[in-house]
Design a protein around this motif. Structure first.
Motif, PDB file in Angstrom:
ATOM      1  N   ALA A 108       6.287  -0.772  -2.110  1.00  0.00           N
ATOM      2  CA  ALA A 108       6.422  -0.398  -0.227  1.00  0.00           C
ATOM      3  C   ALA A 108       5.045  -0.454   0.479  1.00  0.00           C
ATOM      4  O   ALA A 108       4.065  -0.993   1.134  1.00  0.00           O
ATOM      5  CB  ALA A 108       7.178   0.194   0.246  1.00  0.00           C
ATOM      6  N   SER A 109       4.657   0.629  -0.620  1.00  0.00           N
ATOM      7  CA  SER A 109       2.848   0.735  -0.382  1.00  0.00           C
ATOM      8  C   SER A 109       1.742   0.293  -0.273  1.00  0.00           C
ATOM      9  O   SER A 109       0.689  -0.497   0.385  1.00  0.00           O
ATOM     10  CB  SER A 109       2.299   2.164  -0.819  1.00  0.00           C
ATOM     11  N   ARG A 110       1.703  -0.915  -1.053  1.00  0.00           N
ATOM     12  CA  ARG A 110       1.620  -2.164  -1.898  1.00  0.00           C
ATOM     13  C   ARG A 110       1.289  -2.801  -0.666  1.00  0.00           C
ATOM     14  O   ARG A 110       0.195  -4.241  -0.223  1.00  0.00           O
ATOM     15  CB  ARG A 110       1.254  -2.386  -3.111  1.00  0.00           C
ATOM     16  N   ILE A 111       2.765  -3.193  -0.608  1.00  0.00           N
ATOM     17  CA  ILE A 111       2.922  -4.360   0.339  1.00  0.00           C
ATOM     18  C   ILE A 111       1.831  -3.940   1.714  1.00  0.00           C
ATOM     19  O   ILE A 111       1.661  -4.534   3.319  1.00  0.00           O
ATOM     20  CB  ILE A 111       4.862  -4.390   0.822  1.00  0.00           C
ATOM     21  N   VAL A 112       2.729  -2.577   2.250  1.00  0.00           N
ATOM     22  CA  VAL A 112       1.915  -2.303   3.772  1.00  0.00           C
ATOM     23  C   VAL A 112       0.719  -2.336   3.524  1.00  0.00           C
ATOM     24  O   VAL A 112      -0.272  -2.548   4.902  1.00  0.00           O
ATOM     25  CB  VAL A 112       2.357  -0.709   4.569  1.00  0.00           C
ATOM     26  N   TYR A 113      -0.329  -2.036   2.177  1.00  0.00           N
ATOM     27  CA  TYR A 113      -1.956  -2.189   2.535  1.00  0.00           C
ATOM     28  C   TYR A 113      -2.060  -3.455   2.522  1.00  0.00           C
ATOM     29  O   TYR A 113      -2.916  -4.256   2.822  1.00  0.00           O
ATOM     30  CB  TYR A 113      -2.546  -1.289   1.185  1.00  0.00           C
ATOM     31  N   SER A 114      -1.458  -4.511   1.703  1.00  0.00           N
ATOM     32  CA  SER A 114      -1.551  -5.989   1.587  1.00  0.00           C
ATOM     33  C   SER A 114      -1.707  -6.234   3.189  1.00  0.00           C
ATOM     34  O   SER A 114      -2.641  -7.206   3.660  1.00  0.00           O
ATOM     35  CB  SER A 114      -0.807  -6.636   1.294  1.00  0.00           C
ATOM     36  N   ILE A 115      -0.548  -5.902   4.258  1.00  0.00           N
ATOM     37  CA  ILE A 115      -0.685  -6.165   5.722  1.00  0.00           C
ATOM     38  C   ILE A 115      -2.036  -5.554   6.070  1.00  0.00           C
ATOM     39  O   ILE A 115      -2.368  -6.845   7.047  1.00  0.00           O
ATOM     40  CB  ILE A 115       0.695  -6.215   5.607  1.00  0.00           C
ATOM     41  N   VAL A 116      -2.499  -4.672   6.578  1.00  0.00           N
ATOM     42  CA  VAL A 116      -3.294  -4.415   6.749  1.00  0.00           C
ATOM     43  C   VAL A 116      -4.432  -5.028   6.433  1.00  0.00           C
ATOM     44  O   VAL A 116      -5.005  -5.088   7.395  1.00  0.00           O
ATOM     45  CB  VAL A 116      -3.397  -2.333   6.440  1.00  0.00           C
ATOM     46  N   GLY A 117      -5.047  -4.894   5.094  1.00  0.00           N
ATOM     47  CA  GLY A 117      -5.832  -5.813   4.543  1.00  0.00           C
ATOM     48  C   GLY A 117      -5.807  -7.341   5.266  1.00  0.00           C
ATOM     49  O   GLY A 117      -6.978  -7.898   5.654  1.00  0.00           O
ATOM     50  N   ILE A 118      -5.102  -8.351   5.329  1.00  0.00           N
ATOM     51  CA  ILE A 118      -4.305  -9.117   5.681  1.00  0.00           C
ATOM     52  C   ILE A 118      -5.185  -9.273   6.964  1.00  0.00           C
ATOM     53  O   ILE A 118      -5.907  -9.981   7.547  1.00  0.00           O
ATOM     54  CB  ILE A 118      -3.290  -9.926   5.730  1.00  0.00           C
ATOM     55  N   CYS A 119      -4.570  -8.197   7.798  1.00  0.00           N
ATOM     56  CA  CYS A 119      -4.783  -8.155   9.865  1.00  0.00           C
ATOM     57  C   CYS A 119      -6.312  -7.481   9.889  1.00  0.00           C
ATOM     58  O   CYS A 119      -6.646  -8.475  10.604  1.00  0.00           O
ATOM     59  CB  CYS A 119      -3.917  -6.903   9.942  1.00  0.00           C
ATOM     60  N   SER A 120      -7.131  -7.202   8.654  1.00  0.00           N
ATOM     61  CA  SER A 120      -8.613  -6.723   9.000  1.00  0.00           C
ATOM     62  C   SER A 120      -8.925  -8.023   8.835  1.00  0.00           C
ATOM     63  O   SER A 120     -10.496  -8.436   9.626  1.00  0.00           O
ATOM     64  CB  SER A 120      -9.000  -5.573   7.257  1.00  0.00           C
ATOM     65  N   VAL A 121      -8.858  -8.988   8.175  1.00  0.00           N
ATOM     66  CA  VAL A 121      -9.562 -10.184   7.637  1.00  0.00           C
ATOM     67  C   VAL A 121      -9.818 -11.384   8.558  1.00  0.00           C
ATOM     68  O   VAL A 121     -10.209 -11.317   9.244  1.00  0.00           O
ATOM     69  CB  VAL A 121      -9.148 -10.424   6.798  1.00  0.00           C
TER      70      VAL A 121
END
Length: 72
Positions: free
Chosen positions: A42-55
């Motif tokens: 779940a943490s990796r999914i959240v971090y991935s979503i935040v990273g994608i939003c940042s890009v």
């Protein structure tokens, strides 16, 4: 209008991610791990979503700046 709403959502997610990093840096407290009780997936999914939003926010920033440069 829908694009504006999506941009605001992306920006909000990016800001929340930044606040999480602030908490980690100052208080050594990871809000994501706290919420998901150390669930790595779940943490990796959240971090991935935040990273994608940042890009996407970075891309929108440069596209927005390019659009304004064309107007000059």
């Amino acid at each position: 209008m829908i694009v504006s709403i999506i941009q605001k959502i992306l920006l909000a997610v990016t800001i929340i991610g930044g606040i999480n990093w602030l908490l980690i840096g100052i208080f050594d407290f990871n809000l994501v791990s706290f919420i998901f009780m150390e669930n790595e997936v779940a943490s990796r999914i959240v971090y991935s979503i935040v990273g994608i939003c940042s890009v996407v926010n970075i891309a929108l920033l440069f596209l927005h700046n390019r659009h304004h440069m064309d107007d000059l």
